[in-house]
Design a protein around this motif. Structure first.
Motif, PDB file in Angstrom:
ATOM      1  N   LEU A   7       0.837  -0.891  -0.003  1.00  0.00           N
ATOM      2  CA  LEU A   7       0.259  -0.023  -0.132  1.00  0.00           C
ATOM      3  C   LEU A   7       1.395   1.187   0.117  1.00  0.00           C
ATOM      4  O   LEU A   7       0.317   2.236   0.206  1.00  0.00           O
ATOM      5  CB  LEU A   7      -0.738  -0.024   0.236  1.00  0.00           C
ATOM      6  CG  LEU A   7      -1.536  -1.700   1.147  1.00  0.00           C
ATOM      7  CD1 LEU A   7      -2.872  -0.619   2.474  1.00  0.00           C
ATOM      8  CD2 LEU A   7      -2.132  -2.014   0.045  1.00  0.00           C
ATOM      9  N   GLY A   8       2.191   1.426   0.012  1.00  0.00           N
ATOM     10  CA  GLY A   8       3.244   2.032  -0.032  1.00  0.00           C
ATOM     11  C   GLY A   8       3.927   1.985   0.502  1.00  0.00           C
ATOM     12  O   GLY A   8       4.515   0.652   0.996  1.00  0.00           O
ATOM     13  N   TYR A   9       5.345   2.508   0.827  1.00  0.00           N
ATOM     14  CA  TYR A   9       6.515   2.317   0.609  1.00  0.00           C
ATOM     15  C   TYR A   9       7.174   3.346   1.223  1.00  0.00           C
ATOM     16  O   TYR A   9       7.156   4.682   1.166  1.00  0.00           O
ATOM     17  CB  TYR A   9       8.047   1.762  -0.430  1.00  0.00           C
ATOM     18  CG  TYR A   9       9.580   1.329  -0.447  1.00  0.00           C
ATOM     19  CD1 TYR A   9       8.992   0.093   0.151  1.00  0.00           C
ATOM     20  CD2 TYR A   9       9.975   1.997  -0.189  1.00  0.00           C
ATOM     21  CE1 TYR A   9      10.851  -0.460   0.355  1.00  0.00           C
ATOM     22  CE2 TYR A   9      11.255   1.581  -0.414  1.00  0.00           C
ATOM     23  CZ  TYR A   9      11.222   0.110  -0.200  1.00  0.00           C
ATOM     24  OH  TYR A   9      13.040  -0.434   0.620  1.00  0.00           O
ATOM     25  N   PRO A  10       8.180   2.720   2.483  1.00  0.00           N
ATOM     26  CA  PRO A  10       9.229   4.326   3.194  1.00  0.00           C
ATOM     27  C   PRO A  10       9.292   4.963   1.858  1.00  0.00           C
ATOM     28  O   PRO A  10      10.112   4.854   1.306  1.00  0.00           O
ATOM     29  CB  PRO A  10      10.711   3.638   3.971  1.00  0.00           C
ATOM     30  CG  PRO A  10       9.724   2.130   3.977  1.00  0.00           C
ATOM     31  CD  PRO A  10       8.722   1.398   2.576  1.00  0.00           C
ATOM     32  N   LEU A  44      13.133   6.700  -7.321  1.00  0.00           N
ATOM     33  CA  LEU A  44      13.305   5.996  -8.371  1.00  0.00           C
ATOM     34  C   LEU A  44      13.886   4.444  -7.499  1.00  0.00           C
ATOM     35  O   LEU A  44      13.589   3.253  -8.125  1.00  0.00           O
ATOM     36  CB  LEU A  44      14.110   6.165 -10.049  1.00  0.00           C
ATOM     37  CG  LEU A  44      13.347   7.098 -10.856  1.00  0.00           C
ATOM     38  CD1 LEU A  44      13.800   7.543 -11.246  1.00  0.00           C
ATOM     39  CD2 LEU A  44      11.577   6.214 -11.259  1.00  0.00           C
ATOM     40  N   ASN A  45      14.827   4.393  -6.857  1.00  0.00           N
ATOM     41  CA  ASN A  45      15.056   3.359  -6.250  1.00  0.00           C
ATOM     42  C   ASN A  45      14.154   2.564  -5.297  1.00  0.00           C
ATOM     43  O   ASN A  45      14.337   1.599  -5.601  1.00  0.00           O
ATOM     44  CB  ASN A  45      16.304   4.055  -5.085  1.00  0.00           C
ATOM     45  CG  ASN A  45      17.834   4.109  -6.261  1.00  0.00           C
ATOM     46  OD1 ASN A  45      17.622   4.380  -7.124  1.00  0.00           O
ATOM     47  ND2 ASN A  45      18.233   5.261  -5.643  1.00  0.00           N
ATOM     48  N   HIS A  46      12.844   3.457  -4.720  1.00  0.00           N
ATOM     49  CA  HIS A  46      11.889   2.475  -4.022  1.00  0.00           C
ATOM     50  C   HIS A  46      11.557   1.820  -5.246  1.00  0.00           C
ATOM     51  O   HIS A  46      11.657   0.469  -4.983  1.00  0.00           O
ATOM     52  CB  HIS A  46      11.530   3.851  -3.778  1.00  0.00           C
ATOM     53  CG  HIS A  46      11.952   4.312  -1.848  1.00  0.00           C
ATOM     54  ND1 HIS A  46      11.755   5.668  -1.738  1.00  0.00           N
ATOM     55  CD2 HIS A  46      12.928   4.350  -2.271  1.00  0.00           C
ATOM     56  CE1 HIS A  46      12.269   5.896  -1.207  1.00  0.00           C
ATOM     57  NE2 HIS A  46      13.498   4.838  -1.240  1.00  0.00           N
ATOM     58  N   ALA A 348      11.194  -8.131  10.680  1.00  0.00           N
ATOM     59  CA  ALA A 348      10.466  -8.191   9.009  1.00  0.00           C
ATOM     60  C   ALA A 348      10.456  -6.704   9.050  1.00  0.00           C
ATOM     61  O   ALA A 348       9.759  -6.639   9.585  1.00  0.00           O
ATOM     62  CB  ALA A 348       9.803  -9.475   8.763  1.00  0.00           C
ATOM     63  N   PHE A 349      11.610  -5.819   8.547  1.00  0.00           N
ATOM     64  CA  PHE A 349      11.716  -4.558   8.036  1.00  0.00           C
ATOM     65  C   PHE A 349      10.155  -4.321   6.355  1.00  0.00           C
ATOM     66  O   PHE A 349      10.247  -5.088   6.002  1.00  0.00           O
ATOM     67  CB  PHE A 349      12.900  -3.457   8.514  1.00  0.00           C
ATOM     68  CG  PHE A 349      13.217  -3.246   9.356  1.00  0.00           C
ATOM     69  CD1 PHE A 349      12.162  -3.790  10.793  1.00  0.00           C
ATOM     70  CD2 PHE A 349      14.701  -3.221   9.920  1.00  0.00           C
ATOM     71  CE1 PHE A 349      13.072  -4.348  11.849  1.00  0.00           C
ATOM     72  CE2 PHE A 349      14.712  -2.885  10.976  1.00  0.00           C
ATOM     73  CZ  PHE A 349      14.100  -3.277  11.548  1.00  0.00           C
ATOM     74  N   ALA A 350      10.596  -3.371   6.454  1.00  0.00           N
ATOM     75  CA  ALA A 350       9.512  -3.057   4.836  1.00  0.00           C
ATOM     76  C   ALA A 350      10.312  -4.260   3.325  1.00  0.00           C
ATOM     77  O   ALA A 350       9.619  -5.262   3.013  1.00  0.00           O
ATOM     78  CB  ALA A 350       9.807  -1.922   4.438  1.00  0.00           C
ATOM     79  N   ASP A 351      11.602  -4.125   3.407  1.00  0.00           N
ATOM     80  CA  ASP A 351      12.111  -5.115   2.062  1.00  0.00           C
ATOM     81  C   ASP A 351      11.419  -6.138   2.587  1.00  0.00           C
ATOM     82  O   ASP A 351      11.696  -7.353   1.822  1.00  0.00           O
ATOM     83  CB  ASP A 351      13.597  -4.936   2.110  1.00  0.00           C
ATOM     84  CG  ASP A 351      13.492  -3.904   1.513  1.00  0.00           C
ATOM     85  OD1 ASP A 351      13.009  -2.602   0.878  1.00  0.00           O
ATOM     86  OD2 ASP A 351      15.299  -2.966   1.380  1.00  0.00           O
ATOM     87  N   GLU A 352      11.596  -6.500   3.986  1.00  0.00           N
ATOM     88  CA  GLU A 352      11.569  -8.264   4.566  1.00  0.00           C
ATOM     89  C   GLU A 352       9.802  -8.540   4.256  1.00  0.00           C
ATOM     90  O   GLU A 352      10.300  -9.728   3.897  1.00  0.00           O
ATOM     91  CB  GLU A 352      12.027  -8.924   5.453  1.00  0.00           C
ATOM     92  CG  GLU A 352      13.167  -8.602   5.998  1.00  0.00           C
ATOM     93  CD  GLU A 352      13.608  -7.276   5.752  1.00  0.00           C
ATOM     94  OE1 GLU A 352      15.000  -7.223   5.065  1.00  0.00           O
ATOM     95  OE2 GLU A 352      13.581  -6.377   6.314  1.00  0.00           O
ATOM     96  N   LYS A 353       9.674  -7.719   3.849  1.00  0.00           N
ATOM     97  CA  LYS A 353       8.163  -7.590   4.051  1.00  0.00           C
ATOM     98  C   LYS A 353       7.526  -8.605   2.725  1.00  0.00           C
ATOM     99  O   LYS A 353       6.759  -8.474   2.026  1.00  0.00           O
ATOM    100  CB  LYS A 353       6.974  -6.727   4.407  1.00  0.00           C
ATOM    101  CG  LYS A 353       7.065  -6.408   5.958  1.00  0.00           C
ATOM    102  CD  LYS A 353       6.938  -5.201   6.979  1.00  0.00           C
ATOM    103  CE  LYS A 353       6.269  -5.329   8.914  1.00  0.00           C
ATOM    104  NZ  LYS A 353       6.361  -5.973   9.221  1.00  0.00           N
ATOM    105  N   LEU A 354       8.188  -7.330   1.696  1.00  0.00           N
ATOM    106  CA  LEU A 354       8.059  -7.433   1.023  1.00  0.00           C
ATOM    107  C   LEU A 354       8.676  -9.122   0.315  1.00  0.00           C
ATOM    108  O   LEU A 354       7.202  -9.569  -0.853  1.00  0.00           O
ATOM    109  CB  LEU A 354       8.951  -6.822  -0.074  1.00  0.00           C
ATOM    110  CG  LEU A 354       9.011  -5.144   0.122  1.00  0.00           C
ATOM    111  CD1 LEU A 354      10.245  -4.124  -0.882  1.00  0.00           C
ATOM    112  CD2 LEU A 354       7.687  -4.562  -0.621  1.00  0.00           C
ATOM    113  N   GLY A 355       9.427  -9.636   0.546  1.00  0.00           N
ATOM    114  CA  GLY A 355       9.941 -10.881   0.453  1.00  0.00           C
ATOM    115  C   GLY A 355       8.485 -11.670   0.912  1.00  0.00           C
ATOM    116  O   GLY A 355       7.894 -12.859   0.402  1.00  0.00           O
TER     117      GLY A 355
END
Length: 762
Positions: A7-10, A44-46, A348-355
């Motif tokens: 729903l959104g990224y940091p 863009l990196n996000h 699990a932070f944001a990137d781990e939650k993506l996984g």
């Protein structure tokens, strides 16, 4: 194939690049063109990261230059009149002026985003003539597609949520304002539809709160109108932070998808689907990964939930999502090299939650065997933490169980304590003080870094802190303040500082999250039983008191604020954790008193933000929150004056609970809400000591004496002058030296004028 989405990224970047760019621009060290360039690269990196992780539906327009609610207001040209804005697109200078204030105009009010620690800028509708100045979601969509080939999902704050969170209009004008805003939303969505956008996420978190019948009719009007005007666009009507009460009203709206929170709203949302079904013509956005917490998901349980939902909804109509935006969690655990393995493996932070989202969407599509190894590893990591010594402190558990069964009370009621305290302290009418912290200069921050790196000895660092205390005790005396503070120069953060000195806490190296604007915080992790070790604040406070004959307040952070501003373990209730924290703070209160400190401030700025979104849960939360505060403070002598502080929340609906905390003096933010807090006391009596902040410390401007005088006069129409204190809104840590001194001098001058005016009437 079941799809995944977030729903959104940091916004802040792994190294807080976003924060650094904003602050460089504000300081005049970065040209506006370079600001745009740097923020685009961060943005863009996000997107690249989400693309590389395998997220199927990637959000765009979740990035912001400050705050997404402010973005929405600016997009519609809603700018307070005092900023003298004319034209179409709101320039960056005006945008940041609304957020931070200017020399000539006060910043807009800032308050909490529902029950989180994120702050948004409150839109001021008033006399605004809204118009679509620029289609920001469309710009974000085009950028992602052209630069990275991503078919993005534009994210928009929904009309009802935007309207309900705005101010500057009467209840009777709500429909008129909806009539002004809805065509702009339609225009925006039509442009997205024409561009070929497939999905748009319209955030309506207001739907998880109590809505009136009129609000439900407005909701229907909004989405029936959008469906009629923009028929080809797939709308994901997104809710989060809780379950929806009016389930049938919401799922029957003419939208393509409904997003529900199956973490914080699991019980209510799941029971609604089971009892009432889910429309066959809609997609369910299943928010099963916690967007607010930092703990690794129990993948086996999440998979079981998704399989149950797939049976109720069908797998092809399921999107696996985060429960809310990942804005509320740190970016990545990759660089956390100092945490105990038993803890890091369970995070699990944001990137781990993506996984996790990708794993779960794969498992629902292909079966649990597709992620069997990951399931086993997850179970092992969570079990290791559960059985750790940190989570099984019998000494703490027994002590807290004993004190929490008793009703914590001061030995005498406030009226008697107040008389004893006045006799002891001999304070003048309208005592002046500050909230606790003074500016932390580059020199202060550098000294702390040198000490933490081992380049300075403990003795060198302690000597430096004493020098800072000397300087600011003298400045406070020269300024004319009545009750002083030591300045908190040894503290990084009002929660982190105490967490470092209590057992049961862990600290990340890069676990930053956005609190407001460029202000990022690194919340502690409460992962074990909380236990007091040694005195935490006594040395600096006693030293400061030795340098003056005026009273110096001891400064502590309260248990509920530590709780609400930390990432908290989930294996026991938050109430139990609060009582453990309260017991630890109580021991520090007692240590200060025993060392001769007779005024002690236990700050609780975050009490209200922990208030559940469901009204039926308010009373229980406030009961144990008040109890935790009183556990912290109830054992002191009658002459020991307990202060507390609250800021940037709406308190009108919890005045009774604030009074029940039984603090001798409370200071509350007033100025940024332009005195609206005073209205609460026009309707409710308050019989304890109180200081309503007379100037906004989150803005760099120096307020005039007249501004503060006006605030004091209005407050004294409804509050007892004999119990009234004068102070800034909040701590002064983030402010500069010159503006701090100038503002405090003006505050003292306003106080002198008030004393001349009111002494004869007291």
């Amino acid at each position: 194939m079941v799809k995944s989405s977030v729903l959104g990224y940091p916004r802040i970047g792994e190294n807080r690049e976003w924060k650094k760019a904003l602050e460089a621009f504000w300081a005049g060290k970065l040209e506006e063109s370079e600001l745009h360039t740097q923020l685009q690269e961060i943005r863009l990196n996000h997107l690249r990261k989400q693309q590389e992780k395998g997220i199927d539906i990637i959000p765009v327009n979740d990035f912001s230059y400050y705050d997404h609610v402010l973005d929405t207001a600016a997009m519609f040209g809603i700018v307070p009149k005092r900023f003298a804005y004319t034209g179409s697109v709101v320039p960056v200078s005006v945008y940041y002026g609304i957020a931070r204030g200017t020399k000539d105009a006060a910043a807009s009010e800032m308050t909490k985003w529902f029950n989180t620690n994120y702050h948004y800028i409150v839109p001021e509708l008033n006399e605004a003539q809204p118009v679509l100045t620029e289609n920001r979601p469309l710009q974000a969509y085009r950028e992602a597609k052209e630069k990275l080939g991503i078919e993005g999902k534009p994210v928009i704050v929904g009309p009802l949520t935007f309207l309900k969170l705005s101010k500057g209009y009467k209840a009777t004008e709500t429909d008129a304002w909806l009539d002004r805003l809805l065509p702009l939303y339609v225009q925006l969505l039509q442009e997205l539809e024409s561009e070929g956008v497939q999905w748009v996420q319209i955030d309506e978190p207001i739907l998880t709160t109590k809505l009136s019948g009129d609000d439900l009719q407005r909701l229907k009007t909004i989405y029936v109108t959008i469906a009629a005007k923009v028929p080809a666009l797939n709308i994901m009507l997104q809710t989060y932070f809780e379950s929806v009460d009016n389930y049938n009203d919401i799922v029957t709206l003419p939208v393509k998808g409904i997003g529900l929170d199956f973490v914080h709203g699991l019980s209510g949302n799941l029971s609604s689907i089971k009892a009432l079904g889910f429309p066959q013509d809609k997609v369910l956005g299943a928010g099963v990964i916690d967007g607010r917490g930092i703990w690794r998901a129990a993948l086996g349980e999440k998979l079981g939930l998704l399989e149950e939902l797939a049976e109720l909804v069908t797998a092809e109509r399921l999107i696996v999502q985060s429960s809310c935006s990942l804005l509320h969690v740190p970016v990545s655990t990759d660089r956390e090299t100092k945490l105990p393995s038993e803890l890091k493996d369970a995070l699990a932070f944001a990137d781990e939650k993506l996984g996790e989202l990708v794993l779960l969407s794969t498992a629902v599509s292909k079966g649990g065997s597709a992620i069997a190894g990951e399931l086993k590893e997850c179970d092992r990591a969570l079990q290791v933490l559960k059985l750790s010594n940190a989570r099984n402190r019998k000494d703490v558990q027994d002590a807290v169980a004993l004190i929490s069964t008793k009703q914590p009370e001061r030995s005498k009621p406030f009226a008697e304590r107040h008389t004893a305290q006045q006799k002891k302290w001999q304070l003048p009418l309208f005592p002046t003080t500050t909230i606790g912290s003074f500016p932390q200069s580059a020199e202060v921050r550098k000294s702390r870094q040198l000490w933490r790196k081992g380049e300075w000895s403990d003795e060198q660092y302690a000597a430096f802190i004493r020098e800072q205390i000397d300087i600011w005790i003298k400045l406070q005396e020269e300024t004319g303040l009545d009750v002083l503070v030591h300045g908190e120069f040894e503290r990084t953060d009002m929660v982190e500082f105490f967490g470092e000195k209590l057992e049961g806490f862990a600290f990340t190296q890069n676990g930053w999250v956005q609190s407001y604007g460029s202000r990022c915080v690194k919340p502690p992790i409460i992962y074990g039983d909380v236990a007091y070790k040694d005195a935490m604040t006594v040395e600096e406070t006693v030293y400061a008191q030795s340098k003056t004959t005026r009273p110096v307040k001891g400064m502590l952070t309260g248990p509920i604020t530590i709780l609400n501003w930390s990432f908290v373990r989930e294996d026991i209730t938050r109430e139990q954790v609060a009582y453990q924290l309260a017991y630890g703070i109580r021991q520090e209160v007692e240590a200060l008193e025993q060392a001769g400190i007779g005024m002690i401030q236990v700050d609780e700025p975050a009490v209200r933000e922990g208030l559940p979104l469901k009204e039926e849960e308010h009373a229980n939360y406030l009961s144990w929150a008040v109890k935790a505060f009183r556990i912290s403070t109830c054992t002191v002598k009658d002459t020991t004056q307990i202060h507390t502080h609250m800021c940037y929340c709406e308190f009108h609906d919890m005045i009774d609970s604030i009074e029940a905390m039984d603090a001798d003096v409370i200071s509350i933010e007033t100025s940024r809400s332009h005195g609206e807090m005073i209205h609460s006391f026009e309707e409710n009596t308050y019989k304890l000591g109180i200081g309503l902040g007379v100037y906004d410390i989150h803005s760099p401007r120096v307020p005039a004496v007249e501004e503060m005088t006006d605030m004091i006069d209005r407050a004294l129409h409804v509050l007892d002058p004999k119990l009234f204190w004068i102070n800034p809104d909040c701590g002064l840590k983030t402010r500069g030296y010159e503006e701090t001194i100038s503002s405090l001098r003006n505050m003292v001058e306003a106080t002198k004028l008030a004393r001349e005016k009111y002494t004869a009437f007291v």
